[in-house]
Design a protein around this motif. Structure first.
Motif, PDB file in Angstrom:
ATOM      1  N   CYS A  60       0.789  -1.075   0.029  1.00 34.02           N
ATOM      2  CA  CYS A  60      -0.079  -0.091  -0.044  1.00 34.02           C
ATOM      3  C   CYS A  60       0.863   1.359   0.074  1.00 34.02           C
ATOM      4  N   GLY A  61       1.961   1.168   0.400  1.00 33.48           N
ATOM      5  CA  GLY A  61       2.951   2.438   0.467  1.00 33.48           C
ATOM      6  C   GLY A  61       2.923   3.047   2.026  1.00 33.48           C
ATOM      7  N   ILE A  62       2.446   2.302   2.815  1.00 28.74           N
ATOM      8  CA  ILE A  62       2.284   2.868   4.305  1.00 28.74           C
ATOM      9  C   ILE A  62       3.559   2.593   4.892  1.00 28.74           C
ATOM     10  N   VAL A  63       4.212   1.796   4.715  1.00 20.65           N
ATOM     11  CA  VAL A  63       5.787   1.323   5.134  1.00 20.65           C
ATOM     12  C   VAL A  63       6.698   1.039   3.855  1.00 20.65           C
ATOM     13  N   LYS A  64       8.009   1.395   4.210  1.00 17.11           N
ATOM     14  CA  LYS A  64       9.074   1.151   3.196  1.00 17.11           C
ATOM     15  C   LYS A  64       9.961   0.701   3.852  1.00 17.11           C
ATOM     16  N   VAL A  65      11.177  -0.192   3.109  1.00 15.83           N
ATOM     17  CA  VAL A  65      12.367  -0.659   3.751  1.00 15.83           C
ATOM     18  C   VAL A  65      13.383   0.177   3.182  1.00 15.83           C
ATOM     19  N   VAL A  66      14.213   0.665   3.845  1.00 17.31           N
ATOM     20  CA  VAL A  66      15.361   1.173   3.345  1.00 17.31           C
ATOM     21  C   VAL A  66      16.666   0.969   4.081  1.00 17.31           C
ATOM     22  N   ASP A  67      17.538   0.242   3.438  1.00 11.12           N
ATOM     23  CA  ASP A  67      18.743  -0.265   4.070  1.00 11.12           C
ATOM     24  C   ASP A  67      18.211  -1.438   5.240  1.00 11.12           C
ATOM     25  N   ARG A  68      17.430  -2.136   5.015  1.00  8.23           N
ATOM     26  CA  ARG A  68      17.160  -3.458   5.827  1.00  8.23           C
ATOM     27  C   ARG A  68      16.542  -2.874   7.060  1.00  8.23           C
ATOM     28  N   THR A  69      15.918  -1.613   7.045  1.00 13.34           N
ATOM     29  CA  THR A  69      15.282  -0.853   8.175  1.00 13.34           C
ATOM     30  C   THR A  69      14.000  -0.327   7.724  1.00 13.34           C
ATOM     31  N   TYR A  70      13.102  -0.513   8.623  1.00  7.21           N
ATOM     32  CA  TYR A  70      11.468   0.030   8.119  1.00  7.21           C
ATOM     33  C   TYR A  70      11.337   1.403   8.372  1.00  7.21           C
ATOM     34  N   CYS A  71      10.715   2.089   7.434  1.00  4.30           N
ATOM     35  CA  CYS A  71      10.443   3.534   7.598  1.00  4.30           C
ATOM     36  C   CYS A  71       9.133   3.724   7.207  1.00  4.30           C
ATOM     37  N   GLU A  72       8.411   5.219   7.471  1.00  5.55           N
ATOM     38  CA  GLU A  72       7.191   5.376   7.220  1.00  5.55           C
ATOM     39  C   GLU A  72       7.335   5.440   5.568  1.00  5.55           C
ATOM     40  N   GLY A  73       6.316   4.942   4.920  1.00  7.58           N
ATOM     41  CA  GLY A  73       6.100   5.037   3.551  1.00  7.58           C
ATOM     42  C   GLY A  73       5.691   6.496   3.133  1.00  7.58           C
ATOM     43  N   ASP A  74       5.775   6.591   1.664  1.00  6.19           N
ATOM     44  CA  ASP A  74       5.069   7.847   1.048  1.00  6.19           C
ATOM     45  C   ASP A  74       3.871   8.198   1.247  1.00  6.19           C
ATOM     46  N   LYS A  75       2.824   7.210   1.427  1.00  6.37           N
ATOM     47  CA  LYS A  75       1.534   7.258   1.380  1.00  6.37           C
ATOM     48  C   LYS A  75       1.062   7.235   2.945  1.00  6.37           C
ATOM     49  N   ALA A  76       1.879   7.008   3.820  1.00 10.72           N
ATOM     50  CA  ALA A  76       1.317   6.682   5.281  1.00 10.72           C
ATOM     51  C   ALA A  76       0.479   7.915   5.657  1.00 10.72           C
ATOM     52  N   GLN A  77       0.863   9.183   5.367  1.00  2.72           N
ATOM     53  CA  GLN A  77       0.289  10.660   5.753  1.00  2.72           C
ATOM     54  C   GLN A  77      -1.369  10.537   5.141  1.00  2.72           C
ATOM     55  N   GLN A  78      -1.306   9.954   3.904  1.00  5.23           N
ATOM     56  CA  GLN A  78      -2.575  10.131   3.142  1.00  5.23           C
ATOM     57  C   GLN A  78      -3.652   8.931   3.867  1.00  5.23           C
ATOM     58  N   TYR A  79      -3.215   8.059   4.025  1.00  2.00           N
ATOM     59  CA  TYR A  79      -4.123   6.932   4.830  1.00  2.00           C
ATOM     60  C   TYR A  79      -4.318   7.453   6.193  1.00  2.00           C
ATOM     61  N   LEU A  80      -3.262   8.088   6.924  1.00  2.00           N
ATOM     62  CA  LEU A  80      -3.805   8.719   8.362  1.00  2.00           C
ATOM     63  C   LEU A  80      -4.971   9.661   8.154  1.00  2.00           C
ATOM     64  N   ALA A  81      -4.863  10.579   7.142  1.00  6.40           N
ATOM     65  CA  ALA A  81      -5.808  11.514   6.866  1.00  6.40           C
ATOM     66  C   ALA A  81      -7.017  10.954   6.363  1.00  6.40           C
ATOM     67  N   ALA A  82      -7.196  10.016   5.563  1.00 13.36           N
ATOM     68  CA  ALA A  82      -8.230   9.331   5.216  1.00 13.36           C
ATOM     69  C   ALA A  82      -8.962   8.439   6.451  1.00 13.36           C
ATOM     70  N   TRP A  83      -8.170   7.992   7.187  1.00  9.72           N
ATOM     71  CA  TRP A  83      -8.603   7.579   8.449  1.00  9.72           C
ATOM     72  C   TRP A  83      -9.292   8.452   9.598  1.00  9.72           C
ATOM     73  N   ALA A  84      -8.873   9.903   9.318  1.00 10.18           N
ATOM     74  CA  ALA A  84      -8.987  10.806  10.357  1.00 10.18           C
ATOM     75  C   ALA A  84      -8.112  10.574  11.550  1.00 10.18           C
ATOM     76  N   VAL A  85      -6.916  10.099  11.562  1.00 13.40           N
ATOM     77  CA  VAL A  85      -6.256   9.657  12.741  1.00 13.40           C
ATOM     78  C   VAL A  85      -5.216  11.005  12.746  1.00 13.40           C
ATOM     79  N   LEU A  86      -4.949  11.359  13.976  1.00 13.50           N
ATOM     80  CA  LEU A  86      -4.003  12.435  14.013  1.00 13.50           C
ATOM     81  C   LEU A  86      -3.124  11.787  15.238  1.00 13.50           C
ATOM     82  N   LEU A  87      -1.539  11.620  14.863  1.00 19.27           N
ATOM     83  CA  LEU A  87      -0.636  11.249  15.859  1.00 19.27           C
ATOM     84  C   LEU A  87       0.056  12.204  16.332  1.00 19.27           C
ATOM     85  N   LEU A  88       0.090  12.498  17.593  1.00 17.13           N
ATOM     86  CA  LEU A  88       0.737  13.583  18.406  1.00 17.13           C
ATOM     87  C   LEU A  88       1.886  13.131  19.213  1.00 17.13           C
ATOM     88  N   SER A  89       3.220  13.910  18.448  1.00 16.37           N
ATOM     89  CA  SER A  89       4.593  13.334  19.007  1.00 16.37           C
ATOM     90  C   SER A  89       4.750  13.587  20.486  1.00 16.37           C
TER      91      SER A  89
END
Length: 83
Positions: A54-83
């Motif tokens: 889906c593009g929510i998660v990607k693998v860079v140098d054998r490490t999991y990272c947030e994908g390019d479309k993660a923010q789009q999915y979170l917005a569609a699900w109406a989720v706000l992650l506060l850091s």
């Protein structure tokens, strides 16, 4: 956008939250992500396969990272992650 069921959405939010809270220099392994999400590594592996497709998660140098479309999915699900 892909259709994910409720359980897949909940775990996607937990995975993204874990990835955002980890320092950039630390390797993010399935074992660590599974422990923080409260699921087994086998279950997480199955979810990560879907999330990579889906593009929510990607693998860079054998490490999991947030994908390019993660923010789009979170917005569609109406989720706000506060850091």
């Amino acid at each position: 956008m892909h259709r994910l069921n409720y359980k897949q959405k909940v775990h996607a939010v937990r995975v993204i939250k874990h990835l955002r809270n980890q320092p950039a220099d630390k390797r993010r392994k399935q074992k660590d992500i599974a422990k923080s999400c409260g699921i087994t590594q086998s279950q997480l592996s199955r979810y990560l396969k879907i999330y990579r497709h889906c593009g929510i998660v990607k693998v860079v140098d054998r490490t999991y990272c947030e994908g390019d479309k993660a923010q789009q999915y979170l917005a569609a699900w109406a989720v706000l992650l506060l850091s």
